[in-house]
Design a protein around this motif. Structure first.
Motif, PDB file in Angstrom:
ATOM      1  N   LEU A 126      -0.554  10.753  -8.189  1.00  0.00           N
ATOM      2  CA  LEU A 126       0.304  11.937  -8.222  1.00  0.00           C
ATOM      3  C   LEU A 126       1.774  11.523  -8.134  1.00  0.00           C
ATOM      4  N   ALA A 127       2.060  10.599  -7.239  1.00  0.00           N
ATOM      5  CA  ALA A 127       3.440  10.127  -7.063  1.00  0.00           C
ATOM      6  C   ALA A 127       3.933   9.495  -8.357  1.00  0.00           C
ATOM      7  N   ALA A 128       3.083   8.665  -8.989  1.00  0.00           N
ATOM      8  CA  ALA A 128       3.491   8.008 -10.237  1.00  0.00           C
ATOM      9  C   ALA A 128       3.723   9.056 -11.326  1.00  0.00           C
ATOM     10  N   HIS A 129       2.862  10.036 -11.378  1.00  0.00           N
ATOM     11  CA  HIS A 129       2.945  11.053 -12.433  1.00  0.00           C
ATOM     12  C   HIS A 129       4.219  11.881 -12.334  1.00  0.00           C
ATOM     13  N   PHE A 130       4.606  12.242 -11.128  1.00  0.00           N
ATOM     14  CA  PHE A 130       5.754  13.132 -10.956  1.00  0.00           C
ATOM     15  C   PHE A 130       7.017  12.409 -10.470  1.00  0.00           C
ATOM     16  N   GLY A 131       6.955  11.091 -10.375  1.00  0.00           N
ATOM     17  CA  GLY A 131       8.132  10.349  -9.916  1.00  0.00           C
ATOM     18  C   GLY A 131       8.465  10.646  -8.457  1.00  0.00           C
ATOM     19  N   LEU A 132       7.450  10.790  -7.637  1.00  0.00           N
ATOM     20  CA  LEU A 132       7.666  11.049  -6.201  1.00  0.00           C
ATOM     21  C   LEU A 132       7.374   9.766  -5.415  1.00  0.00           C
ATOM     22  N   LEU A 133       7.870   9.711  -4.186  1.00  0.00           N
ATOM     23  CA  LEU A 133       7.541   8.579  -3.320  1.00  0.00           C
ATOM     24  C   LEU A 133       6.204   8.840  -2.658  1.00  0.00           C
ATOM     25  N   ASN A 134       5.398   7.794  -2.594  1.00  0.00           N
ATOM     26  CA  ASN A 134       4.081   7.943  -1.974  1.00  0.00           C
ATOM     27  C   ASN A 134       4.121   7.292  -0.596  1.00  0.00           C
ATOM     28  N   LEU A 135       3.886   8.064   0.448  1.00  0.00           N
ATOM     29  CA  LEU A 135       3.927   7.501   1.805  1.00  0.00           C
ATOM     30  C   LEU A 135       2.574   7.690   2.483  1.00  0.00           C
ATOM     31  N   GLU A 136       1.953   6.563   2.834  1.00  0.00           N
ATOM     32  CA  GLU A 136       0.606   6.554   3.437  1.00  0.00           C
ATOM     33  C   GLU A 136       0.740   6.417   4.939  1.00  0.00           C
ATOM     34  N   THR A 137       0.647   7.511   5.658  1.00  0.00           N
ATOM     35  CA  THR A 137       0.913   7.439   7.099  1.00  0.00           C
ATOM     36  C   THR A 137      -0.176   6.680   7.873  1.00  0.00           C
ATOM     37  N   GLY A 138      -1.384   6.658   7.341  1.00  0.00           N
ATOM     38  CA  GLY A 138      -2.457   5.914   8.010  1.00  0.00           C
ATOM     39  C   GLY A 138      -2.097   4.441   8.169  1.00  0.00           C
ATOM     40  N   ALA A 139      -1.339   3.921   7.197  1.00  0.00           N
ATOM     41  CA  ALA A 139      -0.951   2.506   7.247  1.00  0.00           C
ATOM     42  C   ALA A 139      -0.053   2.233   8.453  1.00  0.00           C
ATOM     43  N   MET A 140       0.676   3.247   8.895  1.00  0.00           N
ATOM     44  CA  MET A 140       1.558   3.058  10.062  1.00  0.00           C
ATOM     45  C   MET A 140       0.726   2.935  11.340  1.00  0.00           C
ATOM     46  N   TYR A 141      -0.283   3.808  11.473  1.00  0.00           N
ATOM     47  CA  TYR A 141      -1.174   3.708  12.647  1.00  0.00           C
ATOM     48  C   TYR A 141      -1.921   2.379  12.616  1.00  0.00           C
ATOM     49  N   ARG A 142      -2.283   1.946  11.411  1.00  0.00           N
ATOM     50  CA  ARG A 142      -2.989   0.668  11.284  1.00  0.00           C
ATOM     51  C   ARG A 142      -2.088  -0.491  11.703  1.00  0.00           C
ATOM     52  N   ALA A 143      -0.823  -0.464  11.267  1.00  0.00           N
ATOM     53  CA  ALA A 143       0.095  -1.558  11.617  1.00  0.00           C
ATOM     54  C   ALA A 143       0.295  -1.613  13.131  1.00  0.00           C
ATOM     55  N   PHE A 144       0.412  -0.442  13.741  1.00  0.00           N
ATOM     56  CA  PHE A 144       0.597  -0.427  15.200  1.00  0.00           C
ATOM     57  C   PHE A 144      -0.664  -0.926  15.912  1.00  0.00           C
ATOM     58  N   ALA A 145      -1.828  -0.551  15.383  1.00  0.00           N
ATOM     59  CA  ALA A 145      -3.094  -1.018  15.967  1.00  0.00           C
ATOM     60  C   ALA A 145      -3.201  -2.535  15.851  1.00  0.00           C
ATOM     61  N   LEU A 146      -2.750  -3.067  14.720  1.00  0.00           N
ATOM     62  CA  LEU A 146      -2.775  -4.525  14.525  1.00  0.00           C
ATOM     63  C   LEU A 146      -1.934  -5.198  15.608  1.00  0.00           C
ATOM     64  N   LYS A 147      -0.771  -4.613  15.881  1.00  0.00           N
ATOM     65  CA  LYS A 147       0.094  -5.203  16.907  1.00  0.00           C
ATOM     66  C   LYS A 147      -0.548  -5.091  18.291  1.00  0.00           C
ATOM     67  N   ALA A 148      -1.129  -3.943  18.584  1.00  0.00           N
ATOM     68  CA  ALA A 148      -1.784  -3.761  19.896  1.00  0.00           C
ATOM     69  C   ALA A 148      -2.885  -4.803  20.086  1.00  0.00           C
ATOM     70  N   LEU A 149      -3.673  -5.039  19.032  1.00  0.00           N
ATOM     71  CA  LEU A 149      -4.752  -6.032  19.132  1.00  0.00           C
ATOM     72  C   LEU A 149      -4.156  -7.431  19.346  1.00  0.00           C
ATOM     73  N   ALA A 150      -3.099  -7.743  18.596  1.00  0.00           N
ATOM     74  CA  ALA A 150      -2.478  -9.076  18.714  1.00  0.00           C
ATOM     75  C   ALA A 150      -1.873  -9.278  20.103  1.00  0.00           C
ATOM     76  N   GLU A 151      -1.309  -8.197  20.663  1.00  0.00           N
ATOM     77  CA  GLU A 151      -0.644  -8.297  21.974  1.00  0.00           C
ATOM     78  C   GLU A 151      -1.630  -8.035  23.115  1.00  0.00           C
ATOM     79  N   LYS A 152      -2.895  -7.853  22.773  1.00  0.00           N
ATOM     80  CA  LYS A 152      -3.947  -7.600  23.746  1.00  0.00           C
ATOM     81  C   LYS A 152      -3.670  -6.369  24.619  1.00  0.00           C
ATOM     82  N   VAL A 153      -3.143  -5.340  23.993  1.00  0.00           N
ATOM     83  CA  VAL A 153      -2.993  -4.052  24.683  1.00  0.00           C
ATOM     84  C   VAL A 153      -4.215  -3.220  24.289  1.00  0.00           C
ATOM     85  N   ASP A 154      -4.930  -2.744  25.270  1.00  0.00           N
ATOM     86  CA  ASP A 154      -6.142  -1.964  25.027  1.00  0.00           C
ATOM     87  C   ASP A 154      -5.784  -0.665  24.271  1.00  0.00           C
ATOM     88  N   PRO A 155      -6.467  -0.372  23.150  1.00  0.00           N
ATOM     89  CA  PRO A 155      -6.165   0.860  22.407  1.00  0.00           C
ATOM     90  C   PRO A 155      -6.404   2.136  23.210  1.00  0.00           C
TER      91      PRO A 155
END
Ligand code: DC
Length: 234
Positions: A23-52
Motif C-alpha cells: 500500500l505504501a509503495a502504491h500510494f507513495g506513503l511511508l510504511n512504519l511497522e511498529t511491531g519492529a520497535m517492540y521487537r528491538a526493545f525486547a532484543l535489548k532486554a534479552l541482551a541486557e538480561k532484564v526480565d520481560p
C-alpha cells in the motif's frame, strides 16, 4: 494530495506487513511497522538480561534506549542504539519477548509517543496492534486485518520457509496462539478493532484481493484515481 494516515491493525500472521508495504509503495506513503520497535526493545532486554516481566527494570532500560525505523522499499530497517538489528528481531525468543514487554503501560506510553512523532506529518501507513485505537485514533482510514488462527499459522509457516528449517508448524501455531492470547487480553490497549475500523477477514482471500479492496478505499479517500503501482508492487 492530503497527507493521509492509514492505520492497519490486527493479530500476527494476518498479512498486515505485506499489505502495508504494498500500500505504501502504491500510494507513495511511508510504511512504519511498529511491531519492529517492540521487537528491538525486547532484543535489548534479552541482551541486557532484564526480565520481560520486570516493569521497572524495563522502564529504566527504556530511558537509555534509542529506537528508529527507516522505511525502505523492502520493509523497515530497524535501528537500535545506532546499530542495524533488522536481521535479529524475528526469532521465536525475541518474538515472544516483544509480546511480553508490550504489556507494560510505561513501555507502551514511550512507544506510542515515538510512533506519534514519526507519523506526525502524515503520509504514512502505520501497522501494529493499537494504531487505530491509541496511536492515531483520528487516522483517516483504519483497517483491522484478521484471519483464522489456522490460516495465520499456515501463512507464517510458509513465509518462514528455509529461514527456520527445523521449526515445525506446530511450534509456529503454538507461538502464535500464545501471542494472540497475551496481545488480546492485556489490560493496557489490548488488540481490538477501533469502532470505526474496516474489518477484513482474509481467511479465504488472497493478497491481491485484500490489496485491491484496501487500495480502492484509500484511493476513494484521497479523492483521486489510484496512481500506477510503483515498481515491484503487485
Ligand atoms: O507485529 P509484530 O508481530 O512484529 O509485533 C510483535 C509484538 O509487539 C506483538 O506480539 C505485540 C507487540 N505490539 C504491540 O503491542 N503494539 C503494536 N502496535 C505492535 C506490536
Amino acid at each position: 494530495m492530503r497527507r493521509l494516515i492509514v492505520a492497519i491493525d490486527g493479530p500476527a500472521g494476518a498479512g498486515k506487513s505485506t499489505v502495508a508495504r504494498h500500500l505504501a509503495a502504491h500510494f507513495g506513503l511511508l510504511n512504519l511497522e511498529t511491531g519492529a520497535m517492540y521487537r528491538a526493545f525486547a532484543l535489548k532486554a534479552l541482551a541486557e538480561k532484564v526480565d520481560p516481566a520486570d516493569a521497572s527494570g524495563l522502564e529504566r532500560l527504556s530511558a537509555s534506549t534509542h529506537i528508529e525505523l527507516e522505511p525502505t522499499p523492502s520493509g523497515n530497517r530497524v535501528m537500535l542504539d545506532g546499530a542495524d538489528v533488522t536481521g535479529s528481531i524475528r526469532d521465536v525468543e525475541v518474538t515472544q519477548a516483544a509480546s511480553q514487554v508490550s504489556v507494560h503501560p510505561a513501555i507502551r506510553a514511550w512507544m506510542v509517543g515515538l510512533q506519534q512523532q514519526m507519523g506526525s506529518h502524515g503520509g504514512v501507513v502505520m501497522e501494529g496492534r493499537d494504531i487505530g485505537t491509541v496511536v492515531f485514533p483520528d487516522a483517516d482510514l483504519k483497517f483491522f486485518l484478521d484471519a483464522s488462527p489456522e490460516a495465520r499459522s499456515q501463512r507464517r509457516y510458509e513465509q518462514a520457509g528455509a529461514d527456520t528449517s527445523g521449526v515445525t508448524q506446530t511450534v509456529i501455531s503454538k507461538e502464535l496462539r500464545e501471542r494472540d492470547e497475551r496481545d488480546r487480553n492485556r489490560a493496557e490497549s489490548p488488540l481490538r478493532p477501533a469502532s470505526d475500523a474496516i474489518v477484513i477477514d482474509s481467511t479465504r482471500m488472497d493478497l491481491e484481493e485484500v490489496l485491491s479492496h484496501i487500495e480502492s478505499l484509500v484511493a476513494e479517500k484521497l479523492g483521486t484515481t489510484a496512481p500506477q503501482a510503483a515498481p515491484g508492487a503487485p
